[in-house]
Design a protein around this motif. Structure first.
Motif, PDB file in Angstrom:
ATOM      1  N   UNK A 136       0.830  -1.210   0.000  1.00  0.00           N
ATOM      2  CA  UNK A 136       0.000   0.000   0.000  1.00  0.00           C
ATOM      3  C   UNK A 136       0.864   1.260   0.000  1.00  0.00           C
ATOM      4  N   UNK A 137       1.962   1.245   0.743  1.00  0.00           N
ATOM      5  CA  UNK A 137       2.886   2.379   0.715  1.00  0.00           C
ATOM      6  C   UNK A 137       3.524   2.535  -0.669  1.00  0.00           C
ATOM      7  N   UNK A 138       3.888   1.422  -1.274  1.00  0.00           N
ATOM      8  CA  UNK A 138       4.506   1.482  -2.603  1.00  0.00           C
ATOM      9  C   UNK A 138       3.525   1.994  -3.651  1.00  0.00           C
ATOM     10  N   UNK A 139       2.272   1.595  -3.543  1.00  0.00           N
ATOM     11  CA  UNK A 139       1.253   2.093  -4.469  1.00  0.00           C
ATOM     12  C   UNK A 139       1.121   3.604  -4.317  1.00  0.00           C
ATOM     13  N   UNK A 140       1.054   4.072  -3.066  1.00  0.00           N
ATOM     14  CA  UNK A 140       0.945   5.512  -2.820  1.00  0.00           C
ATOM     15  C   UNK A 140       2.139   6.255  -3.407  1.00  0.00           C
ATOM     16  N   UNK A 141       3.335   5.718  -3.224  1.00  0.00           N
ATOM     17  CA  UNK A 141       4.544   6.360  -3.745  1.00  0.00           C
ATOM     18  C   UNK A 141       4.520   6.432  -5.259  1.00  0.00           C
ATOM     19  N   UNK A 142       4.016   5.373  -5.907  1.00  0.00           N
ATOM     20  CA  UNK A 142       3.950   5.333  -7.366  1.00  0.00           C
ATOM     21  C   UNK A 142       2.929   6.337  -7.898  1.00  0.00           C
ATOM     22  N   UNK A 143       1.753   6.377  -7.284  1.00  0.00           N
ATOM     23  CA  UNK A 143       0.720   7.327  -7.701  1.00  0.00           C
ATOM     24  C   UNK A 143       1.213   8.763  -7.524  1.00  0.00           C
ATOM     25  N   UNK A 144       1.920   8.980  -6.439  1.00  0.00           N
ATOM     26  CA  UNK A 144       2.420  10.318  -6.122  1.00  0.00           C
ATOM     27  C   UNK A 144       3.302  10.867  -7.232  1.00  0.00           C
ATOM     28  N   UNK A 145       4.088  10.006  -7.834  1.00  0.00           N
ATOM     29  CA  UNK A 145       5.087  10.445  -8.808  1.00  0.00           C
ATOM     30  C   UNK A 145       4.468  11.068 -10.052  1.00  0.00           C
ATOM     31  N   UNK A 146       3.235  10.641 -10.418  1.00  0.00           N
ATOM     32  CA  UNK A 146       2.616  11.175 -11.640  1.00  0.00           C
ATOM     33  C   UNK A 146       1.283  11.862 -11.371  1.00  0.00           C
ATOM     34  N   UNK A 147       0.959  12.082 -10.099  1.00  0.00           N
ATOM     35  CA  UNK A 147      -0.279  12.788  -9.787  1.00  0.00           C
ATOM     36  C   UNK A 147      -0.226  14.179 -10.437  1.00  0.00           C
ATOM     37  N   UNK A 151       2.864  16.601 -10.255  1.00  0.00           N
ATOM     38  CA  UNK A 151       3.746  16.541 -11.419  1.00  0.00           C
ATOM     39  C   UNK A 151       2.928  16.728 -12.700  1.00  0.00           C
ATOM     40  N   UNK A 152       2.770  17.947 -13.167  1.00  0.00           N
ATOM     41  CA  UNK A 152       1.985  18.195 -14.380  1.00  0.00           C
ATOM     42  C   UNK A 152       2.550  17.509 -15.627  1.00  0.00           C
ATOM     43  N   UNK A 153       3.806  17.079 -15.568  1.00  0.00           N
ATOM     44  CA  UNK A 153       4.411  16.400 -16.713  1.00  0.00           C
ATOM     45  C   UNK A 153       4.115  14.900 -16.731  1.00  0.00           C
ATOM     46  N   UNK A 154       3.510  14.380 -15.661  1.00  0.00           N
ATOM     47  CA  UNK A 154       3.224  12.951 -15.592  1.00  0.00           C
ATOM     48  C   UNK A 154       2.270  12.512 -16.692  1.00  0.00           C
ATOM     49  N   UNK A 155       2.616  11.429 -17.382  1.00  0.00           N
ATOM     50  CA  UNK A 155       1.810  10.929 -18.498  1.00  0.00           C
ATOM     51  C   UNK A 155       1.388   9.479 -18.321  1.00  0.00           C
ATOM     52  N   UNK A 156       2.264   8.678 -17.709  1.00  0.00           N
ATOM     53  CA  UNK A 156       2.115   7.228 -17.793  1.00  0.00           C
ATOM     54  C   UNK A 156       2.271   6.594 -16.416  1.00  0.00           C
ATOM     55  N   UNK A 157       1.307   5.739 -16.045  1.00  0.00           N
ATOM     56  CA  UNK A 157       1.313   5.043 -14.762  1.00  0.00           C
ATOM     57  C   UNK A 157       1.285   3.542 -15.031  1.00  0.00           C
ATOM     58  N   UNK A 158       2.337   2.834 -14.604  1.00  0.00           N
ATOM     59  CA  UNK A 158       2.490   1.400 -14.851  1.00  0.00           C
ATOM     60  C   UNK A 158       2.607   0.672 -13.519  1.00  0.00           C
ATOM     61  N   UNK A 159       1.853  -0.416 -13.370  1.00  0.00           N
ATOM     62  CA  UNK A 159       1.889  -1.166 -12.116  1.00  0.00           C
ATOM     63  C   UNK A 159       1.868  -2.659 -12.426  1.00  0.00           C
ATOM     64  N   UNK A 160       2.849  -3.370 -11.902  1.00  0.00           N
ATOM     65  CA  UNK A 160       2.956  -4.814 -12.104  1.00  0.00           C
ATOM     66  C   UNK A 160       2.401  -5.526 -10.877  1.00  0.00           C
TER      67      UNK A 160
END
Length: 249
Positions: A136-147, A151-160
């Motif tokens: 759950x912490x890792x998911x939050x960290x990943x979402x944060x990076x492209x929110x 981050x207005x430059x965020x385009x792509x969110x990938x989760x394995x």
């Protein structure tokens, strides 16, 4: 838009072609070893193979890993976490590529805290957390990076396999969040194993089998015949009140 043209990694995946559009949630399904992780890694710019992958018209092979971090976030399987760090320290590290812990980061974490159950995790050491709590912490960290607010430059969110280790409540909360982030204009792609959840939440589904794309399109492309071919499981399809459910026989 992310465009894949005849991409292949030897003995792992491909050749595969297709596109992933902003504003849509695409879920990858397929048996273990079907190439889902390899494809996601290639889409993140971590692997180079034959063919070409472009993001917003720019070839990933021409972009440095550091620069890619401005545009895409990737949650990998089996991430090794440093022992001794506290939950909030992990999230602070995740905010580094987007300028550190700003007011926008704090507001975004506040928004994610309830659905992901973060409040009880901030002050705990990572090595004392269960696998699901770490996830759950890792998911939050990943979402944060492209929110977009961070981050207005965020385009792509990938989760394995973001649902790995999560209880049912947090699985559903995570899928709802992925839909929300797609609705914010991101291109969102994730692999999951629950076919019924994929059919319920995805705009598009890609089904991989032995490295090849066996089916792609809206959830209706997932049929009992396809499941029998790819997963070697006999199922029947139940449709009621607009919902489709595959039940093993």
């Amino acid at each position: 838009m992310l465009l894949i043209e005849q991409f292949a990694l030897s003995n792992r995946v491909g050749p595969i072609s297709g596109k992933f559009s902003p504003g849509r949630l695409t879920l990858l399904i397929g048996p273990n070893g079907s190439g889902k992780s390899s494809l996601l890694g290639a889409m993140a710019g971590l692997y180079q193979g034959a063919g070409e992958i472009t993001l917003q018209g720019e070839r990933l092979s021409d972009v440095s890993t550091h620069e890619l971090a401005r545009y895409r976030a990737m949650l990998a399987q089996d991430t090794v976490l440093p022992h001794g760090l506290l939950g909030y320290e992990l999230l602070a590290l995740g905010a580094e590529p987007v300028g550190g812990v700003t007011e926008a980061v704090c507001l975004t974490l506040s928004k994610l805290a309830e659905p992901l159950g973060l409040n009880s995790l901030y002050q705990r050491q990572l090595n004392t957390l269960s696998g699901g709590e770490q996830q759950r912490l890792l998911i939050a960290s990943t979402l944060l990076q492209v929110d977009p607010s961070v981050n207005p430059e965020g385009k792509l969110l990938l989760l394995d396999e973001p649902l790995a280790g999560l209880d049912w409540h947090h699985q559903l909360a995570t899928l709802r969040l992925l839909r929300e982030y797609a609705e914010l204009g991101l291109t969102v792609v994730a692999s999951i194993h629950d076919i019924n959840l994929a059919c319920q939440y995805a705009d598009d589904i890609w089904c991989l089998h032995q490295g090849i794309l066996a089916a792609q399109g809206p959830p209706e492309v997932i049929t009992p015949e396809l499941i029998a071919q790819v997963f070697e499981v006999k199922v029947r399809l139940i449709e009621q009140e607009g919902y489709r459910l595959l039940l093993a026989e």
